[in-house]
Structures are given as structure tokens and as C-alpha cells.
Design an enzyme around this catalytic site. Structure first.
Site, PDB file in Angstrom:
ATOM      1  N   HIS A   1      21.575  29.063 -23.574  1.00 13.48           N
ATOM      2  CA  HIS A   1      22.807  28.587 -24.203  1.00 13.48           C
ATOM      3  C   HIS A   1      22.880  29.102 -25.631  1.00 13.48           C
ATOM      4  O   HIS A   1      21.881  29.546 -26.203  1.00 13.48           O
ATOM      5  CB  HIS A   1      22.840  27.054 -24.221  1.00 13.48           C
ATOM      6  CG  HIS A   1      21.826  26.452 -25.149  1.00 13.48           C
ATOM      7  ND1 HIS A   1      20.481  26.406 -24.838  1.00 13.48           N
ATOM      8  CD2 HIS A   1      21.947  25.903 -26.388  1.00 13.48           C
ATOM      9  CE1 HIS A   1      19.818  25.858 -25.842  1.00 13.48           C
ATOM     10  NE2 HIS A   1      20.682  25.544 -26.803  1.00 13.48           N
TER      11      HIS A   1
ATOM     12  N   ASP B   1      24.192  27.555 -29.389  1.00  4.75           N
ATOM     13  CA  ASP B   1      24.519  26.266 -29.993  1.00  4.75           C
ATOM     14  C   ASP B   1      25.977  26.237 -30.429  1.00  4.75           C
ATOM     15  O   ASP B   1      26.413  27.109 -31.183  1.00  4.75           O
ATOM     16  CB  ASP B   1      23.624  26.003 -31.206  1.00  4.75           C
ATOM     17  CG  ASP B   1      22.166  25.831 -30.826  1.00  4.75           C
ATOM     18  OD1 ASP B   1      21.892  25.491 -29.663  1.00  4.75           O
ATOM     19  OD2 ASP B   1      21.300  26.034 -31.699  1.00  4.75           O
TER      20      ASP B   1
ATOM     21  N   HIS C   1      19.548  31.398 -26.340  1.00  5.16           N
ATOM     22  CA  HIS C   1      18.148  30.989 -26.401  1.00  5.16           C
ATOM     23  C   HIS C   1      17.897  29.879 -25.385  1.00  5.16           C
ATOM     24  O   HIS C   1      18.828  29.312 -24.820  1.00  5.16           O
ATOM     25  CB  HIS C   1      17.747  30.553 -27.817  1.00  5.16           C
ATOM     26  CG  HIS C   1      18.603  29.470 -28.405  1.00  5.16           C
ATOM     27  ND1 HIS C   1      19.877  29.697 -28.877  1.00  5.16           N
ATOM     28  CD2 HIS C   1      18.375  28.145 -28.598  1.00  5.16           C
ATOM     29  CE1 HIS C   1      20.393  28.569 -29.341  1.00  5.16           C
ATOM     30  NE2 HIS C   1      19.514  27.607 -29.172  1.00  5.16           N
TER      31      HIS C   1
ATOM     32  N   ARG D   1       5.593  19.328 -25.201  1.00  7.25           N
ATOM     33  CA  ARG D   1       6.120  19.990 -26.395  1.00  7.25           C
ATOM     34  C   ARG D   1       7.210  19.109 -26.992  1.00  7.25           C
ATOM     35  O   ARG D   1       8.025  18.544 -26.266  1.00  7.25           O
ATOM     36  CB  ARG D   1       6.688  21.370 -26.050  1.00  7.25           C
ATOM     37  CG  ARG D   1       7.355  22.077 -27.226  1.00  7.25           C
ATOM     38  CD  ARG D   1       7.804  23.492 -26.851  1.00  7.25           C
ATOM     39  NE  ARG D   1       8.494  24.127 -27.968  1.00  7.25           N
ATOM     40  CZ  ARG D   1       9.812  24.179 -28.106  1.00  7.25           C
ATOM     41  NH1 ARG D   1      10.599  23.644 -27.180  1.00  7.25           N
ATOM     42  NH2 ARG D   1      10.364  24.760 -29.152  1.00  7.25           N
TER      43      ARG D   1
END
EC number: 1.14.11.-
Length: 378
Positions: free
Chosen positions: A245, A247, A301, A311
Site C-alpha cells: 500500500h 500511505d 511498501h 515485531r
């Protein structure tokens, strides 16, 4: 948003234009990592198409470092930023002035929140069509290609009124026992807003406009803070923590923990950005791409997961005031002569991504077409 990698992006094959996302609830599912990890296979809703599944070995992206303490930062940094932002929109900032203890406290409380039982986290459950609250893999919003993650998002307003929107959110939503959470994340968001304005000065210089132009544009902002938790996954080669996607916001300031996972699509391949506890990862979003009239890129990204380690990351999404009209400064338009995107407000774009479109590589272009087709008034 299809400017950088329109023909080769793996996300482009599956983008979902003009779809009412609130109706995509055919297979509701509860994302509970402690239970899902007891299963030998992950549910089909989390399995991504073969062309979008993560690669085993990928190169590391050469991301420039911007030292904000350097006396030469206003001389060299604009050139370095311009070079990065015309290609992929990512750079790192160091010596940023944000307290290490504040960052550590924010990470500690994030871990504490995600370690809570699911019922406790669900007190902050995100409501359909809203951008803030607790979300477990977006179950209920999407039914396929679910991300292997849970998030907590909350709004931050920098309006010079002295309001403590973040602090009030935690107390009102989760109770007075979360007062410390509210204080820490209020301070963290204020630090991120201040850092964003410093970066905006450099972005202005990079684009050849007055250094105060974008700082003034974002001085008052309606931004979003998001805490991300990517649990270990027994089959990490089948799923993604966050799908490909761009941002929709203006600027993202990300702080990662020590676990690898962030990947950027550059030069027709996925490349990773190694975690650095001393640095913030900064990337351009679709809204700033529109403000720059397409000069600076909002790049595709994603986040991958692994079998061994959880994470966590913290993302501050800088956004203009919701009623602020987004259009490039006259200095840019006089040079380029043509407009690439129509005028819009952040509230329009936010509604589009929350109710009508699943963010991908084409978000900004699809939104622009939607604005023009529907003659949406500002």
C-alpha cells in the site's frame, strides 16, 4: 497511487476500486494470536495470492540518513531529501531531539497493551467506517487477504488550544487505569508533531518553496498515531503483516523495534529497511504527493512477519486539518503549468479510504478520479 511503479506492482492486480468496504463482512473472524498459533495451518483468509507472498531473500534498501543536529542540515539535507523523495520517498532522520526515554516508554506501554487479553483490548474496538480504535487484522472490514497483525490507532490534534486529545482518549475509552498510557502517548504525539514540522521545513526547501510554507500548512494538524503488533506466524511465507500500500496521509514517521519486517518496492523489487533504534523512518504519503503535484513520490511498501519473533512498531501519520484544502503552492504550479490532482480536503480522502477503497498503489489516482467523477464539493 500509481506514480512510481504502476506496471510491475504486485498489488495492482488485486486493487479494489469503488467497493463499499463496510459490506465486505462475509466471513467474520476473530484474530487471537495466542489461539491461532496453536493451529498447524493459518485460516485461508490470511493466505495471500502467490504473486503477493513475501520473498525469502531480498536486498537492503540504501536509505539516506538526515542528521537534524548538523549545522549543514539546511544546506545538504534538502538535496539528499529531494533525491530520495523523487525516487521512493523514504529517508531516515537521526539526532532528531526526541527523548530516548520517551521512545522507550512508548514501546514498553505498547507491549503492555498488546499483551492484554483480547477482551481488554476490545474495549477500544474500532467501529465500522472509523480510522481509530483497536483492530485485529481488520476482520469484519475485509474477508480476504487479511494482514497478520493487530493495531491500536488514535487521533491527535495540534490546534494550539491546549487540548489533550490522546490523554482523554485513553481515559475515556479504556478507563482511568490507563492514565499513564494517555500521558506518554500525548507527549509522544506532541514530539512527533514537532519533528514533522522540522521535516516539513526541509521538504519545502527541497521543493524550492519557502521553508515556512509547509510548516505553516501543517502547524495545526489532525493526525493519527498507530501502534502495530505483528505476532509470530507458523507459516510466514503464506501471509503478510501489512499488504502492499501507499500511505494516504501526508508524512509517516515510524519507529521500529529490533525485528526486521519493513519492505519497500523500489526498482521493480522489494527491498528491506533495517531497524535502527536511533533513527526514525520517514516516508512521503499520498496527500503530500498531491501537495508537491507529483514531484515527490508516495511509494508502495509492506510489512512481513516471521516464525520466531513478534515485531512491533509505532507510526505517526501527519495529516492536515480535516477541512484544509490540499493543493500545491503557487511556486510549484508556476513551474509545472499543469495540475496532476484536483483540490480536496483530508476529510474527503480519509472517508474514501475508510469506506470506499482498500489502500494500495492506486489510491491517490483512484481518489482523484472519484472526486472528479462525483463533482465532490470542497
Amino acid at each position: 497511487m500509481a506514480i512510481l511503479c504502476t506496471t510491475t506492482s504486485p498489488a495492482e492486480k488485486e486493487h479494489e476500486p469503488k467497493q463499499d468496504l463496510e459490506k465486505d463482512q462475509t466471513s467474520p473472524l476473530i484474530f487471537n494470536p495466542s489461539l491461532l498459533n496453536l493451529q498447524s495451518q493459518i485460516p485461508n483468509q490470511f493466505i495471500w495470492p502467490d504473486e503477493e507472498k513475501p520473498s525469502i531473500d531480498i536486498p537492503e534498501l540504501n536509505v539516506p540518513f538526515i542528521d537534524l543536529s548538523s549545522q549543514d542540515s539546511t544546506l545538504e539535507a534538502p538535496r539528499v531529501i529531494a533525491e530520495a523523495c523523487t525516487k521512493h520517498g523514504f529517508f531516515l532522520v537521526v539526532n532528531h531531539g526526541v527523548s530516548e526515554s520517551l521512545i522507550a516508554d512508548a514501546h514498553r506501554l505498547m507491549e503492555s497493551f498488546f499483551d492484554m487479553p483480547l477482551a481488554g483490548k476490545q474495549k477500544a474496538q474500532r467501529k465500522p467506517g472509523e480510522s481509530c480504535g483497536y483492530a485485529s487484522s481488520f476482520t469484519g472490514r475485509f474477508s480476504t487477504k487479511l494482514p497478520w497483525k493487530e493495531t491500536l490507532s488514535f487521533q491527535f490534534s495540534n490546534d494550539n488550544s491546549g487540548s489533550r486529545t490522546v490523554q482523554d482518549y485513553f481515559s475515556d475509552t479504556l478507563g482511568q487505569e490507563f492514565e499513564q498510557f494517555g500521558k506518554v502517548y500525548q507527549d509522544y504525539c506532541e514530539a512527533m508533531s514537532s519533528l514533522s514540522l522540522k521535516i516539513m521545513e526541509l521538504l519545502g526547501l527541497s521543493l524550492g518553496v519557502n521553508r515556512d510554507y509547509f510548516r505553516g500548512f501543517f502547524e495545526e494538524n489532525d493526525s493519527i498515531m498507530r501502534l502495530n503488533h505483528y505476532p509470530p506466524c507458523q507459516t510466514p511465507d503464506l501471509t503478510l503483516g501489512t499488504g502492499p500500500h501507499c500511505d494516504p496521509s501526508s508524512l509517516t514517521i515510524l519507529h521500529q523495534d529490533h525485528v526486521n519486517g519493513l519492505q519497500v518496492f523500489v526498482d521493480n523489487q522489494w527491498q528491506s529497511i533495517r531497524p535502527n533504534p536511533k533513527a526514525f523512518v520517514v516516508n512521503i504519503g499520498d496527500t503530500f504527493m498531491a501537495l508537491s503535484n507529483g514531484i515527490f513520490k508516495s511509494c508502495l511498501h509492506r510489512a512481513v512477519v516471521n516464525r520466531e519473533s513478534a515485531r512491533k512498531s509505532m507510526a505517526f501519520f501527519l495529516c492536515p486539518k480535516k477541512d484544509k484544502v490540499v493543493k500545491p503552492p503557487s511556486d510549484i504550479l508556476e513551474k509545472m503549468k499543469t495540475r496532476k490532482y484536483p483540490d480536496f480536503t483530508w476529510s474527503m480522502f480519509l472517508e474514501f479510504t475508510q469506506k470506499h477503497y482498500r489502500a494500495d498503489v492506486n489510491t491517490l489516482d483512484s481518489f482523484s478520479n472519484w472526486v472528479i467523477t462525483n463533482n465532490n464539493p470542497i
